[in-house]
Design a protein around this motif. Structure first.
Motif, PDB file in Angstrom:
ATOM      1  N   PRO A   2       0.788  -1.187  -0.102  1.00  0.00           N
ATOM      2  CA  PRO A   2       0.105   0.107  -0.071  1.00  0.00           C
ATOM      3  C   PRO A   2       0.840   1.053   0.069  1.00  0.00           C
ATOM      4  O   PRO A   2       1.912   1.405   0.345  1.00  0.00           O
ATOM      5  N   THR A  78       0.069 -15.079   7.571  1.00  0.00           N
ATOM      6  CA  THR A  78       0.159 -15.445   6.294  1.00  0.00           C
ATOM      7  C   THR A  78       0.449 -16.949   6.273  1.00  0.00           C
ATOM      8  O   THR A  78       1.544 -17.088   6.997  1.00  0.00           O
ATOM      9  N   HIS A 101      -7.143 -13.968   3.128  1.00  0.00           N
ATOM     10  CA  HIS A 101      -7.129 -12.534   3.862  1.00  0.00           C
ATOM     11  C   HIS A 101      -8.208 -11.782   3.766  1.00  0.00           C
ATOM     12  O   HIS A 101      -8.660 -11.582   2.456  1.00  0.00           O
ATOM     13  N   ARG A 103      -8.617  -8.460   3.248  1.00  0.00           N
ATOM     14  CA  ARG A 103      -8.120  -7.423   2.349  1.00  0.00           C
ATOM     15  C   ARG A 103      -7.607  -8.067   0.814  1.00  0.00           C
ATOM     16  O   ARG A 103      -7.990  -7.638  -0.153  1.00  0.00           O
ATOM     17  N   SER A 104      -6.635  -8.677   1.079  1.00  0.00           N
ATOM     18  CA  SER A 104      -5.715  -9.118  -0.146  1.00  0.00           C
ATOM     19  C   SER A 104      -6.453 -10.314  -0.741  1.00  0.00           C
ATOM     20  O   SER A 104      -5.999 -10.664  -1.924  1.00  0.00           O
ATOM     21  N   HIS A 106      -5.152 -13.373  -0.107  1.00  0.00           N
ATOM     22  CA  HIS A 106      -3.995 -14.442  -0.121  1.00  0.00           C
ATOM     23  C   HIS A 106      -4.302 -15.336   1.314  1.00  0.00           C
ATOM     24  O   HIS A 106      -4.995 -14.745   2.172  1.00  0.00           O
TER      25      HIS A 106
END
Length: 118
Positions: A2, A78, A101, A103-104, A106
């Protein structure tokens, strides 16, 4: 990654939402930090300077979170971060599930520390 502005907005939002941040430092060097949301029983962030990994600072910060939330807490990391996963499991956290995740997208693995005296 970001942008700096996006990170600034996120930190401002999270701090307003109840994060408590503890920083490990030596002199003027930040070694790592832990951010918790005590009322939600969440360890939100635990980061170390890469050159400080393996020196015991992560355990000190995790122990701080355990003392602040003796009734237990959850966190996620992660899924591909085997070093962090091994650390959490060695320190008594239990893997609960793997999900994308928030937001992402993954894969992340959710953990729980059930609390002191259990």
């Amino acid at each position: 990654m970001p942008s700096r502005a996006e990170l600034r907005r996120r930190v401002d939002k999270e701090m307003a939402g109840g994060w408590e941040v503890t920083i490990a430092e030596s002199g003027h060097e930040i070694l790592g930090f832990v951010a918790i949301r005590r009322r939600d029983r969440i360890l939100a962030e635990l980061f170390l300077s890469p050159k400080r990994i393996g020196g015991g600072i992560g355990k000190v910060l995790l122990d701080h979170a355990k003392a602040a939330m003796p009734g237990g807490f959850t966190l996620f990391t992660t899924s591909a971060n085997s070093r962090a996963r091994h650390f959490y499991e060695r320190e008594g956290l239990i893997a609960l599930r793997e999900e994308p995740h928030p937001r992402s997208g993954h894969p992340v693995t959710y953990y729980e520390w059930v609390g002191a005296g259990t």
